[in-house]
Design an enzyme around this catalytic site. Structure first.
Site, PDB file in Angstrom:
ATOM      1  N   ASP A  26       0.871  -1.169   0.000  1.00  0.00           N
ATOM      2  CA  ASP A  26       0.000   0.000   0.000  1.00  0.00           C
ATOM      3  C   ASP A  26       0.910   1.222   0.000  1.00  0.00           C
ATOM      4  O   ASP A  26       1.524   1.541   1.013  1.00  0.00           O
ATOM      5  CB  ASP A  26      -0.899  -0.027   1.246  1.00  0.00           C
ATOM      6  CG  ASP A  26      -1.722   1.263   1.402  1.00  0.00           C
ATOM      7  OD1 ASP A  26      -1.667   2.117   0.499  1.00  0.00           O
ATOM      8  OD2 ASP A  26      -2.405   1.395   2.429  1.00  0.00           O
ATOM      9  N   LYS A  89       2.886  11.249  -3.263  1.00  0.00           N
ATOM     10  CA  LYS A  89       1.842  10.612  -4.075  1.00  0.00           C
ATOM     11  C   LYS A  89       0.979  11.658  -4.783  1.00  0.00           C
ATOM     12  O   LYS A  89       0.465  11.413  -5.864  1.00  0.00           O
ATOM     13  CB  LYS A  89       0.984   9.750  -3.163  1.00  0.00           C
ATOM     14  CG  LYS A  89      -0.001   8.842  -3.860  1.00  0.00           C
ATOM     15  CD  LYS A  89      -0.611   7.914  -2.844  1.00  0.00           C
ATOM     16  CE  LYS A  89      -1.676   7.013  -3.432  1.00  0.00           C
ATOM     17  NZ  LYS A  89      -2.215   6.116  -2.389  1.00  0.00           N
ATOM     18  N   GLU A 206      -7.256   0.594  -4.547  1.00  0.00           N
ATOM     19  CA  GLU A 206      -7.252   0.509  -3.085  1.00  0.00           C
ATOM     20  C   GLU A 206      -8.582   0.023  -2.492  1.00  0.00           C
ATOM     21  O   GLU A 206      -8.584  -0.878  -1.651  1.00  0.00           O
ATOM     22  CB  GLU A 206      -6.845   1.858  -2.490  1.00  0.00           C
ATOM     23  CG  GLU A 206      -5.341   2.086  -2.626  1.00  0.00           C
ATOM     24  CD  GLU A 206      -4.934   3.543  -2.508  1.00  0.00           C
ATOM     25  OE1 GLU A 206      -5.769   4.351  -2.086  1.00  0.00           O
ATOM     26  OE2 GLU A 206      -3.787   3.861  -2.854  1.00  0.00           O
ATOM     27  N   ASP A 228     -13.178   5.190   1.217  1.00  0.00           N
ATOM     28  CA  ASP A 228     -11.745   5.225   1.524  1.00  0.00           C
ATOM     29  C   ASP A 228     -11.259   6.677   1.534  1.00  0.00           C
ATOM     30  O   ASP A 228     -11.077   7.280   0.481  1.00  0.00           O
ATOM     31  CB  ASP A 228     -10.996   4.399   0.463  1.00  0.00           C
ATOM     32  CG  ASP A 228      -9.489   4.418   0.673  1.00  0.00           C
ATOM     33  OD1 ASP A 228      -9.016   5.125   1.579  1.00  0.00           O
ATOM     34  OD2 ASP A 228      -8.782   3.723  -0.080  1.00  0.00           O
TER      35      ASP A 228
END
Lengths: 680, 114, 188
Positions: A26, A89, A206, A228
């Site tokens: 992850d 990211k 994800e 999420d």
């Protein structure tokens, strides 16, 4: 070991060759994790010497030597803000223009953009290592991945002597990405994996990973929503689990929305509510290190407000402020509200209403915020499920998918969708959608176009991704040309364009002129991405910088760690040495000497062992120092002294926190406050 | 020492045995477990139905409900003390040998080291 | 990328409009279970390419057969009536729609424009409901048309034309709705 089934007589299977190991990663905005399936269940691996599972997604580049990753990098954030890259990211697959635009909105201010490479003007480069190096977001991400790879190899290797660079035991890896990542962001992530020396088996969305971890675990059937809200991205996916097959029905989200935004909103609240707010803001803009301190503080308050109704903090200028949960919730309401549109759209695309759902799964640290939970419950009309650790669930799911791929398992299968529509720009800038969003992948589609001018001999093709009607408002993925078409009257040529999306969600485009047979193929390398040669070159560069020598890096990290512990212990002995009897002091000094010797050697395992031994030897010392501080604190002194004593107790905690037996405070944000607090 | 089995494992063996019978594949005399060469670290488990009666050299362990395990003497050296378990988990379900004699298994877990 | 089998064959259905949705789901899942690329992650490249193609065909077939409109259009295309825009672009014969219908849609667009101008959410919502009701009606016409076709011994040109007409109208309505929601999403 894998589980066995009873075979028919004489048919016990023989495995000819050994398969390597596979892991799931992850790669998060704030934290990254690596997980593996072992003994038939997934678990997260340790990512630091203390056994922590969450690696802060932070990389810091010192002027020489390999970069620091994780907690040591975080410790440099305040002192070296330009060289310490967090939340990388958010920069993946973005263009220099996009980053510049973000900077004008007050984001990424601490980073210095380096001039882009003329060979790839679309690639962002950050100036680091005190302006001695320029790195791309892909390289920064690769550092995080490389670290995780190293940790995994270390723990999974069964052979004594540890990691052998030439013969990696890691066969492959599944890396998760936000479902809503576009093609450029996916490509960038895949490049980072390659750069880290990983064989990327699959990019997995994800929320899908989270559902995989949940669904298979609970053997549930039905339709689930996965909400999420991570550090920097928001995703909502609707999934259907039926008979071991997971089908993603729809997905929606926002790649620039997350817990970080809550921290920012809270920091703004802290400053703007004050009479000296403007001056404070100016001071912060000039000192990126301090603005990180403020953000860290905001995060701490956010965590506190999860449990309590009120929290206080000390601003960088020394003033104390209090924040109530109601104030916090009002400040983040717009952020939480922004997720609602995506939720509704995902439901609509799945042709479902909230009552059709059998459960709502929460993923991501930001879903711990009570206001978020209440909001989710309200939108979906049911209380969300939260039995799995929202920080770990994605990595666990990634490990499960890696295992499914590795063993070609038949009992579980995942069918994913493409998150955004893909299309071509037509005359006038209008977008013609070729593959609509939420199409199940792999998929393909063809469409025929024609010329608009007499005698036109070429086509310019512009591939875009997004839901808007004009190309300008969509994301540009690639441009290419098909030339050499015989001259014809307008409308006579027939251009067939085909799009193919593979199981990773990556796009390839081919164009063919049907009357002449001219063809052009392109695997879409996004406008903001790296070419294969560039990735190769970076790989070579990283060898030059000594980043690929894993043992060397482990050694350096362990030395840094040893240094830190020795310094802390020295201070403690000088101050509180009287708490020890002679035997105890000797035991500690022996362990201390052993660590000093080990640190000079080149075996990182020996250093780690010596650190552990020193911890055992100094355990009761640490306990006694804590007790002493607390006793002093409550024995009726002036308030300021109590505060100092509590500070001291914190320092003790800090000095011992690195030692394995004190590794309980897993939440690294605590450590961050502590680290930064020391520099106030 | 001997070889043991958890109640879950015994129940599952019984269930599978009845299922096999109902599919017309015959009634097993028992379950043969053993060790043989193979896999990447040298040995792999043998785990299959035994349609033939055990030989006189075989060790035979009998559990509740008539579930029997046959082990050849060579394998027994490596299996002594093993507990047969049945596991259901996120990764599916299956049998597991909890064998105290193993020194390690290879990465993929298909084979064992002694 | 051309596939030898048509979408119905890929999922093992006869070429009919009337498909059991649950059966479609089940067959799709069964197909994916056997030909999803994940099951062949370790296979040689040539085999993986084949599998990728099979999985792609399956997804495409599912997408077409699942939607009433797409399935109907596809059935007509199997009978040589291509309603796709590319066929029109390539100079195929354009189907004339009832001018009354066209002017009706034009009016609707103007009304929508107006409602947006005045931020009249209630009016937009009621227009949406109206369009959906019209679509339901056309969808019924389509179903009725196909049951007549399957009852008749051979294709009846008038029935096919009526089907094409209903489908084209559905397409107009759908585009109208899409525009409407896209705008609402963008301004939300």
């Amino acid at each position: 070991m894998s589980l066995l089934q009873i075979a028919e007589p004489g048919e016990s299977p023989v495995k000819a060759a050994c398969k390597g190991r596979v892991v799931g990663i992850d790669l998060g905005t704030t934290h990254s994790l690596v997980a593996v399936v072992e003994d038939a269940s997934p678990r997260c691996l340790a990512v630091d010497a203390q056994g922590g599972r969450l690696l802060p997604s932070i990389v810091s580049y010192p002027p020489s030597g390999p970069p620091l990753v994780g907690e040591p990098a975080r410790a440099r954030a305040a002192s070296h803000p330009h060289d310490t890259i967090a939340s990388v990211k958010r920069m993946m697959g973005r263009s220099p223009d996009e980053i510049a635009a973000q900077q004008s909105h007050g984001r990424f201010l601490q980073y210095r953009l380096a001039p882009s490479d003329p060979k790839s003007p679309g690639v962002v480069r950050l100036s680091v290592a005190e302006a001695r190096r320029a790195v791309t977001p892909v390289e920064v991400s690769a550092e995080i991945l490389r670290w995780l790879r190293l940790c995994a190899e270390e723990q999974l290797s069964t052979a004594p002597g540890g990691v052998d660079e030439d013969d990696s035991i890691l066969d492959g890896v599944v890396i998760t990405v936000p479902a809503y990542f576009d093609d450029a962001q996916r490509q960038a992530t895949k490049d980072a994996g390659r750069l880290a020396g990983l064989n990327v088996l699959r990019l997995l969305n994800e929320p899908t990973a989270a559902a995989l971890a949940y669904g298979l675990d609970q053997k549930k059937e039905g339709k689930f929503a996965v909400y999420d809200l991570g550090g920097g991205t928001f995703d909502i996916s609707i999934l259907d689990l039926h008979d071991g097959i997971f089908t993603v029905m729809s997905t929606a989200g926002d790649t620039a929305l997350g817990g970080d935004d809550m921290d920012q909103a809270l920091a703004d609240l802290l400053i703007d509510g004050r009479s000296d707010g403007a001056a404070l803001r100016l001071a912060l803009q000039q000192d990126p290190g301090q603005s990180r301190v403020l953000l860290a503080m905001a995060r701490q308050i956010k965590h506190e407000l999860t449990e309590s109704e009120q929290a206080t903090a000390t601003l960088p200028n020394g003033a104390r402020v209090a924040v109530t949960r109601a104030q916090f919730e009002a400040a983040i309401a717009p952020i939480v509200q922004r997720t609602a549109a995506s939720c509704r759209r995902a439901l609509k695309d799945a042709e479902l209403s909230p009552t059709d759902l059998d459960g709502v799964v929460l993923v991501g640290g930001a879903t711990r915020v009570p206001a978020v939970r209440a909001f989710v419950a309200q939108i979906f009309g049911q209380p969300p499920l939260c039995d799995l650790d929202p920080d770990q669930v994605v990595a666990l799911g990634a490990a499960v998918q890696a295992d499914i791929l590795q063993n070609a398992r038949t009992d579980a299968l995942l069918i994913d969708v493409t998150p955004l529509s893909l299309g071509l720009e037509l005359m006038g800038g209008i977008v013609e959608k070729i593959i609509p969003r939420n199409s199940r992948i792999p998929t393909g589609a063809r469409q025929v176009f024609t010329t608009y001018a007499d005698g036109q001999t070429g086509f310019d093709l512009h591939v875009v991704q997004g839901e808007r009607e004009t190309a300008q408002e969509c994301r540009s993925l690639a441009r290419f040309k098909l030339t050499g078409i015989p001259r014809m009257a307008a409308g006579m040529a027939r251009l067939e364009v085909s799009f193919v999306i593979d199981e990773n969600g990556l796009l390839a485009v081919a164009a063919r002129e049907l009357t002449s047979g001219r063809e052009a193929h392109i695997t879409v390398k996004p406008s903001y991405g790296l070419s294969d040669e560039q990735v190769e070159k970076m790989l070579l560069d990283s060898f030059e910088h000594g980043e690929s020598d894993l043992r060397q890096r482990l050694l350096i990290t362990q030395r840094v760690e040893a240094e830190r512990i020795l310094t802390a212990l020295q201070g403690a002995l000088a101050r509180d040495g009287h708490l020890l009897n002679e035997a105890e002091r000797q035991a500690i000094e022996t362990a201390q000497a052993a660590l000093v010797t080990a640190r000079q050697g080149s075996d990182h395992r020996r250093i780690a062992d010596a650190i552990a031994a020193l911890d055992v030897a100094s355990k009761s010392f640490a306990q006694r120092r804590m007790d002493q501080s607390l006793n002093q604190a409550v024995s009726g002194r002036a308030v300021s002294e109590i505060e100092a004593a509590v500070e001291h107790a914190h320092d003790i905690e800090g000095a011992h926190a690195a030692l394995p037996s004190h590794a309980q405070p897993i939440d690294p944000s605590d450590a961050r406050i502590r680290d930064l607090g020391g520099q106030r | 020492m001997s070889i043991t089995a958890t109640p879950k494992a015994i129940a599952e063996v019984k269930r599978l045995s009845q299922k096999r019978e109902s599919e017309g594949k015959g009634t097993p005399q028992g379950l043969r477990i053993g060790i043989r060469g193979g896999g990447c670290t040298g040995f792999a488990y043998l785990f299959e139905w035994a349609d033939a009666a055990p030989s006189s050299a075989d060790k035979v362990f009998e559990f509740d409900g008539g579930v029997k395990l046959f082990v050849d003497p060579k394998s027994y050296v490596f299996l002594d003390g093993t507990e047969l378990d049945f596991v259901t988990s996120i990764m599916g379900y299956g049998f597991k040998f909890n064998n105290p004699n193993t020194k390690g298994s290879c990465g993929c877990g298909e084979s064992v080291q002694f | 990328m051309p596939t030898a089998r048509n979408h119905f064959e890929v999922l093992g259905f006869p070429p009919t409009y009337f498909i059991d949705r649950a059966e479609l789901e089940a067959r799709y899942r069964e197909g994916q279970r056997h030909s999803h690329p994940d099951r062949f992650s370790r296979a040689p490249a040539s085999e993986r390419a084949q599998v990728l193609q099979r999985a792609t065909d399956l997804n495409d077939a599912y997408r077409v057969l699942k939607s009433d409109v797409r399935r109907a259009e596809y059935l007509l295309s199997l009978r040589g009536i291509d309603l796709s825009e590319e066929a029109e672009q390539a100079g195929g014969k354009k189907r004339a729609l009832d001018p009354l219908f066209l002017s009706d849609v034009l009016e609707l667009r103007e009304e929508l424009q107006e409602a947006r101008l005045h931020n009249d959410g209630a009016r937009i919502a009621s227009m949406g409901a109206d369009i959906r009701a019209r679509m339901a009606q056309e969808t019924q016409r389509v179903a009725a048309g196909f049951s007549r076709l399957s009852a008749a011994a051979k294709d009846d040109a008038a029935a096919l034309d009526a089907l094409a007409d209903a489908l084209l109208k559905l397409r107009y309505y759908q585009r109208f709705l899409d525009d409407m929601t896209a705008h609402e999403e963008a301004t939300a």
